[in-house]
Each structure stands twice: as C-alpha cells, then as structure tokens.
Write a protein that holds these residues in place. Structure first.
Motif, short mmCIF file in Angstrom:
data_model
loop_
_atom_site.label_atom_id
_atom_site.label_comp_id
_atom_site.label_asym_id
_atom_site.label_seq_id
_atom_site.Cartn_x
_atom_site.Cartn_y
_atom_site.Cartn_z
N GLU A 17 43.83 -11.86 4.51
CA GLU A 17 42.94 -12.97 4.16
C GLU A 17 41.96 -12.60 3.03
N PRO A 18 42.48 -12.18 1.88
CA PRO A 18 41.59 -11.77 0.79
C PRO A 18 40.67 -12.88 0.30
N ASP A 19 41.14 -14.13 0.32
CA ASP A 19 40.29 -15.22 -0.14
C ASP A 19 39.06 -15.37 0.76
N ARG A 20 39.27 -15.24 2.05
CA ARG A 20 38.15 -15.33 2.99
C ARG A 20 37.17 -14.18 2.78
N LEU A 21 37.69 -12.98 2.60
CA LEU A 21 36.82 -11.83 2.37
C LEU A 21 36.05 -11.98 1.06
N ALA A 22 36.73 -12.45 0.03
CA ALA A 22 36.07 -12.64 -1.26
C ALA A 22 34.95 -13.67 -1.16
N GLN A 23 35.20 -14.74 -0.41
CA GLN A 23 34.18 -15.77 -0.23
C GLN A 23 32.96 -15.21 0.48
N ALA A 24 33.19 -14.37 1.50
CA ALA A 24 32.07 -13.78 2.24
C ALA A 24 31.27 -12.84 1.34
N ILE A 25 31.96 -12.05 0.54
CA ILE A 25 31.26 -11.13 -0.36
C ILE A 25 30.40 -11.91 -1.34
N ASP A 26 30.95 -12.98 -1.89
CA ASP A 26 30.19 -13.80 -2.83
C ASP A 26 29.01 -14.47 -2.14
N SER A 27 29.23 -15.00 -0.94
CA SER A 27 28.17 -15.69 -0.21
C SER A 27 27.00 -14.76 0.10
N LEU A 28 27.32 -13.53 0.46
CA LEU A 28 26.29 -12.54 0.79
C LEU A 28 25.74 -11.84 -0.45
N GLN A 29 26.34 -12.10 -1.59
CA GLN A 29 25.95 -11.45 -2.85
C GLN A 29 26.01 -9.92 -2.71
N ALA A 30 27.03 -9.46 -2.01
CA ALA A 30 27.20 -8.02 -1.80
C ALA A 30 27.84 -7.39 -3.03
N ARG A 31 27.45 -6.17 -3.33
CA ARG A 31 28.03 -5.41 -4.43
C ARG A 31 28.90 -4.30 -3.83
N VAL A 32 30.19 -4.58 -3.69
CA VAL A 32 31.10 -3.62 -3.07
C VAL A 32 31.36 -2.47 -4.03
N GLU A 33 31.00 -1.25 -3.60
CA GLU A 33 31.12 -0.08 -4.45
C GLU A 33 32.26 0.85 -4.03
N ALA A 34 32.84 0.63 -2.86
CA ALA A 34 33.95 1.46 -2.41
C ALA A 34 34.72 0.73 -1.32
N ILE A 35 36.02 0.96 -1.27
CA ILE A 35 36.89 0.45 -0.22
C ILE A 35 37.43 1.65 0.54
N LEU A 36 37.14 1.71 1.84
CA LEU A 36 37.54 2.84 2.68
C LEU A 36 38.66 2.42 3.61
N ILE A 37 39.70 3.24 3.67
CA ILE A 37 40.86 2.96 4.51
C ILE A 37 40.97 4.04 5.58
N THR A 38 41.07 3.60 6.86
CA THR A 38 41.22 4.57 7.94
C THR A 38 42.66 5.05 8.06
N HIS A 39 43.61 4.14 7.85
CA HIS A 39 45.03 4.51 7.90
C HIS A 39 45.83 3.38 7.25
N CYS A 40 47.09 3.63 6.98
CA CYS A 40 47.84 2.73 6.11
C CYS A 40 48.88 1.89 6.82
N HIS A 41 48.64 1.49 8.06
CA HIS A 41 49.47 0.44 8.64
C HIS A 41 49.17 -0.87 7.92
N PHE A 42 50.18 -1.71 7.78
CA PHE A 42 50.06 -2.88 6.90
C PHE A 42 48.90 -3.78 7.26
N ASP A 43 48.56 -3.88 8.56
CA ASP A 43 47.51 -4.80 8.96
C ASP A 43 46.12 -4.31 8.55
N HIS A 44 46.02 -3.08 8.06
CA HIS A 44 44.73 -2.54 7.60
C HIS A 44 44.64 -2.46 6.08
N ILE A 45 45.74 -2.69 5.38
CA ILE A 45 45.72 -2.52 3.93
C ILE A 45 46.30 -3.71 3.17
N GLY A 46 46.67 -4.77 3.86
CA GLY A 46 47.35 -5.87 3.21
C GLY A 46 46.54 -6.58 2.13
#
Length: 214
Positions: free
Chosen positions: A36-65
């Motif tokens: 759901e990247p569109d939903r995440l992008a909307q939340a980031i914009d709404s909160l005016q967050a400045r995302v400086e890093a993306i952290l991945i715990t593991h690479c199963h598809f449901d965590h990295i899609g």
C-alpha cells in the motif's frame, strides 16, 4: 519519539513510521514498508514527515513490497540484512505463493548484519541479529526510547513461523532468548504482525516461549 503503525497488505503486515517528535517536519524512519505505497505516501505527506532512512528487518515479500516506491518518493536510503539483500533485488522470484504481487525490486544502499550502531533521523539505533524466522533477520533497538522493532521474531502471544525456507525453530528461540536476557522487560515491542506488546508481557504469557522458561 512518535510511532505510527500502518497495517498493510493482504497478510496484515505492520509498517512503522518512526519520528523523532510529533512536530510537523520532524525527521523520520520507515520500518518494513510492505504494501500500500499510496497510503503510506499519503500519511507521510499528511504528517509532513521527512523520511531519512528505510529500515528492513527481513526480506519476506510482505515486508518489502513497497520499498521501491517509498524509496523513490522519499529519496531515503534503504538498510537491509546483508544475507537477504538479493531477495530485495529480485522480489518476485522469492514470493512463495501465487496471487501476491507483482512487486518492484530495489537495490539497497546499505546492509547490516547485527552489531551496528546507526545514527539516523535523530535517533540512535542498534541493529541486533535475530535469525530464525528468516536466515539473516535483524531487529532494531532504540535504547533511549525502550523500543524494539522486532519484525517477525516475536509477536503478542506468538512467534515467527519457521516453516519457510531458511527458517529454524531452535535458532528462533535462541534469538528470542537473547532479547529477553539482554533488554529491559519494559521494552515496547513493535512487531511485524498483530498488536504491540512488551518483552515482559511475552516472557510471562506467551505460550510459545515455554521452552525458554525450562
């Protein structure tokens, strides 16, 4: 620290937006953007967050899609377990069941193995190796906030499954035991699925941890 949880995708994976404060324009981390990247992008914009890093715990598809679209949107570098970097780089070859995806692959900018100390978005993050659910799984520990982003190692009342390729029950238990032995019981656990919990609650009530108690 302000933590927002977004449960995304058909298998209800928890993605976290972690900000140094709740103020507009605060620096932020994005942990395990699975769908759901569109939903995440909307939340980031709404909160005016400045995302400086993306952290991945593991690479199963449901965590990295949603890593690729979120990395493009934010311009943030991606940190991924070194032993699973190849999965992020070729996601669709590692989706174990039909009907999921297709997803866009991504070449991560950074890798971790456990033991690293990261200074990102105004937060100090320790990377802890927690294999068992996946071969190179890591968890992210923010000591100043008593916060642990555990991916699929430990859940409220449950633990990560070990019937997938590269998983191992005894290794998973050893990872959980190390977390319980080392980190304070009041540590808040932000898991990859289901609800938020604490290490002490799981020590006392999680039926899957009976082997640890023996």
């Amino acid at each position: 620290m302000d933590v927002r949880c977004f449960t995304v995708g058909p298998v209800a994976e928890n993605c976290y937006l972690v900000r140094e404060s709740s103020a507009p324009g605060a620096r932020a981390l994005l942990v395990d953007p699975g769908d759901e990247p569109d939903r995440l992008a909307q939340a980031i914009d709404s909160l005016q967050a400045r995302v400086e890093a993306i952290l991945i715990t593991h690479c199963h598809f449901d965590h990295i899609g949603a890593v690729a679209p979120m990395a493009r949107k934010t311009g943030a570098p991606v940190w991924v377990p070194a032993g699973e970097q190849h999965v992020l780089a070729d996601i669709n070859s590692y989706v174990p069941w039909p009907g999921f995806g297709p997803f866009e692959s991504w070449q991560a900018e950074h890798t971790v193995v456990g033991g690293e100390r990261l200074e990102l978005a105004g937060l100090t993050i320790e990377v802890i190796a927690t294999p068992g659910h996946s071969p190179a799984h890591v968890s992210y520990w923010i000591a100043d906030e008593l916060a642990l982003f555990s991916g699929d190692v430990l859940f409220r009342g449950s633990v990560g499954r070990t019937d997938l390729p590269g998983a191992d029950w005894n290794t998973l238990l050893a990872s959980i035991r190390a977390l319980l032995d080392r980190l304070p019981g009041e540590t808040v656990v932000y898991p990859g699925h289901m609800g938020i919990t604490t290490l002490e609650r799981e020590r006392l009530t999680n039926p899957f941890l009976a082997e640890i108690a023996r």
